[in-house]
Design an enzyme around this catalytic site. Structure first.
Site, PDB file in Angstrom:
ATOM      1  N   ASP A 126      54.624  -1.758  28.802  1.00  0.00           N
ATOM      2  CA  ASP A 126      55.187  -0.511  29.011  1.00  0.00           C
ATOM      3  C   ASP A 126      54.254  -0.131  30.188  1.00  0.00           C
ATOM      4  OD1 ASP A 126      57.342   1.559  28.312  1.00  0.00           O
ATOM      5  OD2 ASP A 126      55.662   2.775  28.577  1.00  0.00           O
TER       6      ASP A 126
ATOM      7  N   ARG B 187      66.518  -2.606  22.494  1.00  0.00           N
ATOM      8  CA  ARG B 187      67.126  -2.331  21.422  1.00  0.00           C
ATOM      9  C   ARG B 187      68.361  -3.048  21.227  1.00  0.00           C
ATOM     10  NH1 ARG B 187      65.432   3.784  20.487  1.00  0.00           N
ATOM     11  NH2 ARG B 187      65.391   3.302  22.692  1.00  0.00           N
TER      12      ARG B 187
ATOM     13  N   ARG C 254      60.661  -6.298  16.347  1.00  0.00           N
ATOM     14  CA  ARG C 254      60.021  -5.122  16.522  1.00  0.00           C
ATOM     15  C   ARG C 254      60.009  -4.608  15.121  1.00  0.00           C
ATOM     16  NH1 ARG C 254      61.204   0.584  16.834  1.00  0.00           N
ATOM     17  NH2 ARG C 254      60.334   1.712  18.380  1.00  0.00           N
TER      18      ARG C 254
ATOM     19  N   TYR D 233      53.372  11.320  33.720  1.00  0.00           N
ATOM     20  CA  TYR D 233      53.320  11.254  32.022  1.00  0.00           C
ATOM     21  C   TYR D 233      51.801  11.646  31.636  1.00  0.00           C
ATOM     22  CZ  TYR D 233      57.589   8.791  31.957  1.00  0.00           C
ATOM     23  OH  TYR D 233      59.006   8.530  31.924  1.00  0.00           O
TER      24      TYR D 233
ATOM     25  N   ARG E 278      65.061  -3.626  32.016  1.00  0.00           N
ATOM     26  CA  ARG E 278      64.891  -3.533  30.208  1.00  0.00           C
ATOM     27  C   ARG E 278      65.743  -4.432  29.407  1.00  0.00           C
ATOM     28  NH1 ARG E 278      63.158   1.815  28.334  1.00  0.00           N
ATOM     29  NH2 ARG E 278      61.589   2.469  29.873  1.00  0.00           N
TER      30      ARG E 278
HETATM   31  O1  1CP Z   1      62.608  -5.627  29.306  1.00  0.00           O
HETATM   32  C1  1CP Z   1      61.753  -4.983  30.360  1.00  0.00           C
HETATM   33  O2  1CP Z   1      62.433  -4.223  31.221  1.00  0.00           O
HETATM   34  C2  1CP Z   1      60.331  -5.174  30.399  1.00  0.00           C
HETATM   35  C3  1CP Z   1      59.859  -4.119  29.502  1.00  0.00           C
HETATM   36  C4  1CP Z   1      59.759  -2.485  29.924  1.00  0.00           C
HETATM   37  C5  1CP Z   1      59.408  -1.731  31.200  1.00  0.00           C
HETATM   38  C6  1CP Z   1      59.656  -2.636  32.549  1.00  0.00           C
HETATM   39  C7  1CP Z   1      59.422  -1.447  28.935  1.00  0.00           C
HETATM   40  C8  1CP Z   1      59.505  -1.597  27.278  1.00  0.00           C
HETATM   41  N1  1CP Z   1      59.228  -0.315  29.657  1.00  0.00           N
HETATM   42  C9  1CP Z   1      59.280  -0.525  30.790  1.00  0.00           C
HETATM   43  C10 1CP Z   1      58.966   0.226  31.959  1.00  0.00           C
HETATM   44  C11 1CP Z   1      59.082   1.778  31.720  1.00  0.00           C
HETATM   45  N2  1CP Z   1      58.402   2.476  30.640  1.00  0.00           N
HETATM   46  C12 1CP Z   1      59.372   2.949  32.567  1.00  0.00           C
HETATM   47  C13 1CP Z   1      59.810   2.573  34.047  1.00  0.00           C
HETATM   48  C14 1CP Z   1      61.238   2.098  34.238  1.00  0.00           C
HETATM   49  C15 1CP Z   1      62.197   3.035  33.739  1.00  0.00           C
HETATM   50  O3  1CP Z   1      62.373   4.221  34.309  1.00  0.00           O
HETATM   51  O4  1CP Z   1      63.029   2.918  32.717  1.00  0.00           O
HETATM   52  C16 1CP Z   1      59.360   4.121  32.121  1.00  0.00           C
HETATM   53  C17 1CP Z   1      59.475   5.388  32.604  1.00  0.00           C
HETATM   54  C18 1CP Z   1      58.634   4.021  30.792  1.00  0.00           C
HETATM   55  C19 1CP Z   1      57.951   4.740  29.842  1.00  0.00           C
HETATM   56  C20 1CP Z   1      58.716   4.746  28.580  1.00  0.00           C
HETATM   57  N3  1CP Z   1      58.607   3.923  27.697  1.00  0.00           N
HETATM   58  C21 1CP Z   1      59.907   5.390  28.181  1.00  0.00           C
HETATM   59  C22 1CP Z   1      60.600   6.578  28.913  1.00  0.00           C
HETATM   60  C23 1CP Z   1      59.997   8.069  28.360  1.00  0.00           C
HETATM   61  C24 1CP Z   1      60.727   9.304  28.928  1.00  0.00           C
HETATM   62  O5  1CP Z   1      61.337  10.060  28.391  1.00  0.00           O
HETATM   63  O6  1CP Z   1      60.646   9.359  30.009  1.00  0.00           O
HETATM   64  C25 1CP Z   1      60.173   5.110  27.058  1.00  0.00           C
HETATM   65  C26 1CP Z   1      61.398   5.365  26.045  1.00  0.00           C
HETATM   66  C27 1CP Z   1      59.324   3.920  26.790  1.00  0.00           C
HETATM   67  C28 1CP Z   1      59.284   3.076  25.481  1.00  0.00           C
HETATM   68  C29 1CP Z   1      59.922   1.585  25.757  1.00  0.00           C
HETATM   69  N4  1CP Z   1      59.267   0.459  26.617  1.00  0.00           N
HETATM   70  C30 1CP Z   1      60.046  -0.383  26.605  1.00  0.00           C
HETATM   71  C31 1CP Z   1      60.859  -0.445  25.684  1.00  0.00           C
HETATM   72  C32 1CP Z   1      61.585  -1.496  25.174  1.00  0.00           C
HETATM   73  C33 1CP Z   1      60.679   0.934  25.038  1.00  0.00           C
HETATM   74  C34 1CP Z   1      61.651   1.527  23.769  1.00  0.00           C
HETATM   75  C35 1CP Z   1      60.954   1.205  22.678  1.00  0.00           C
HETATM   76  C36 1CP Z   1      61.556   0.807  21.455  1.00  0.00           C
HETATM   77  O7  1CP Z   1      62.059   1.548  20.671  1.00  0.00           O
HETATM   78  O8  1CP Z   1      61.491  -0.316  21.272  1.00  0.00           O
END
Ligand code: 1CP
Length: 341
Positions: free
Chosen positions: A73, A27, A36, A150, A23
């Site tokens: 994502d 943010r 964003r 999910y 990640r």
């Molecule tokens: O920088 C990076 O690593 C690349 C981008 C990336 C990756 C690899 C994002 C952007 N998401 C992911 C993978 C991801 N997404 C996972 C696997 C890794 C982990 O366990 O963290 C999972 C479970 C998600 C699902 C997801 N997407 C969640 C979790 C939800 C939950 O409650 O279980 C969330 C909050 C997101 C949104 C998201 N994805 C990525 C970002 C930067 C964000 C936040 C969005 C924002 O507010 O800008």
């Protein structure tokens, strides 16, 4: 081969491990928040190749990390399969749910994903063209079990209870959903590689809630199949697997699945992992993401401790899970400086 990350993945022990952070675009970076805001919302950012390229490159510019990871994502695959997907501000993802054979039947076939995902492949092409020559490029997808949790619940869940319930009540439908996601994942990652990704990573964030035969059937077996098919299509492609919270099931996972590198969460000890996991190949991860919030001398000593524990074999420095929005960018700079300095 000059890129340090690819050398570590090929099994080389390097004097200074390559480093990137889960990640790393996110943010905690003011420039990410600005892009964003320009995009409007998170999904628009994912599907805008110019802006997604920009945020992928931001942490590379700022910290000179050894790898970029595609900004996208894991939930884009469900969306491409026909699930509704949206993000509730301050809460997280929401999806239409899959709880029956009839819901599954309404999903699109795996090979129909490319229309939706075409902008993501365009982002991969643009990032590949823009990266410095020393920076490796990682594509990714969610592993089938994690993506299924999910799709079944329609949201993130602390214990993945809805997915476990479907697995128990209707194992055939559950297994067919896992198969559909695995098929789509092979196609999605293969297109990322064709577009310029040099490494792929499978995020199985909820692997730790599968036990016994379920872990074999729904974490290990789909990962093994995806890796085998990708390596058949793209000989020599390095793959990183992240069966988060797998605990003792980390042992043997790389050998059983064909993964070139195991990503470690924060719960395994570096000492144990060096002894029992690094013998099978490269490892990455393990630093608590909270260290990116707290920093200081404790961060420096933790970085050195993990680096030293893994100094006898191939190692990529990383966190045990994603960096959090409250992280201080100065602590990322301190981490990189400590490793390289
Ligand atoms: O920088 C990076 O690593 C690349 C981008 C990336 C990756 C690899 C994002 C952007 N998401 C992911 C993978 C991801 N997404 C996972 C696997 C890794 C982990 O366990 O963290 C999972 C479970 C998600 C699902 C997801 N997407 C969640 C979790 C939800 C939950 O409650 O279980 C969330 C909050 C997101 C949104 C998201 N994805 C990525 C970002 C930067 C964000 C936040 C969005 C924002 O507010 O800008």
């Amino acid at each position: 081969m000059t890129k340090l990350l690819l050398r570590a993945l090929a099994g080389e022990t390097l004097p200074v491990p390559p480093v990137w952070l889960m990640r790393q675009a996110g943010r905690y970076l003011p420039e990410y928040r600005a892009t964003r805001a320009e995009a409007g919302d998170f999904l628009k950012l994912c599907y805008n190749p110019d802006l997604a390229t920009e945020v992928t490159l931001q942490p590379i510019r700022r910290f000179g990390l050894d790898a970029a990871i595609l900004f996208a994502d894991i939930l884009l695959v469900p969306q491409a399969l026909g699930a509704d997907l949206w993000f509730e501000t301050g809460e997280g993802p929401r999806l239409s749910t899959i709880t029956s054979a009839a819901d599954l039947a309404r999903l699109k076939p795996a090979d129909a994903i490319h229309d939706t995902l075409a902008p993501i492949y365009q982002t991969v092409r643009q990032v590949a063209a823009a990266l410095p020559p020393e920076t490796a490029f990682i594509g990714f997808a969610g592993a089938p079990w994690t993506v299924a949790t999910y799709m079944i619940a329609g949201r993130g869940t602390p214990d993945q209870a809805p997915a476990h319930a479907l697995k128990t009540a209707d194992r055939a439908t559950f297994a067919a959903l896992i198969e559909r996601i695995a098929d789509a994942t092979v196609l999605y990652l293969s297109e990322q590689v064709k577009a310029g990704a040099e490494v792929v990573k499978l995020f199985d964030s909820w692997a730790g809630s599968l036990h016994g035969q379920d872990f074999d059937d729904f974490a290990l077996a789909p990962t093994r199949r995806i890796i085998a098919e990708l390596k058949r299509l793209h000989p020599g492609l390095p793959v990183i697997a992240f069966p988060r919270e797998a605990g003792p099931r980390y042992q043997g996972f790389a050998r059983a699945t064909g993964a070139d590198c195991l990503a470690l969460d924060t719960s395994v000890s570096a000492q144990w992992a060096a002894e029992h996991l690094q013998v099978d190949g490269c490892v990455q991860g393990n630093l608590d993401p909270k260290r990116m919030v707290t920093g200081g001398a404790a961060l420096v000593s933790e970085v050195r401790r993990i680096r030293d524990a893994f100094s006898g074999g191939p190692h990529i420095f990383n966190l045990g899970h994603g960096i959090t929005p409250d992280a201080d960018p100065a602590n990322v700079a301190l981490l990189v400086e400590t490793l390289r300095g």
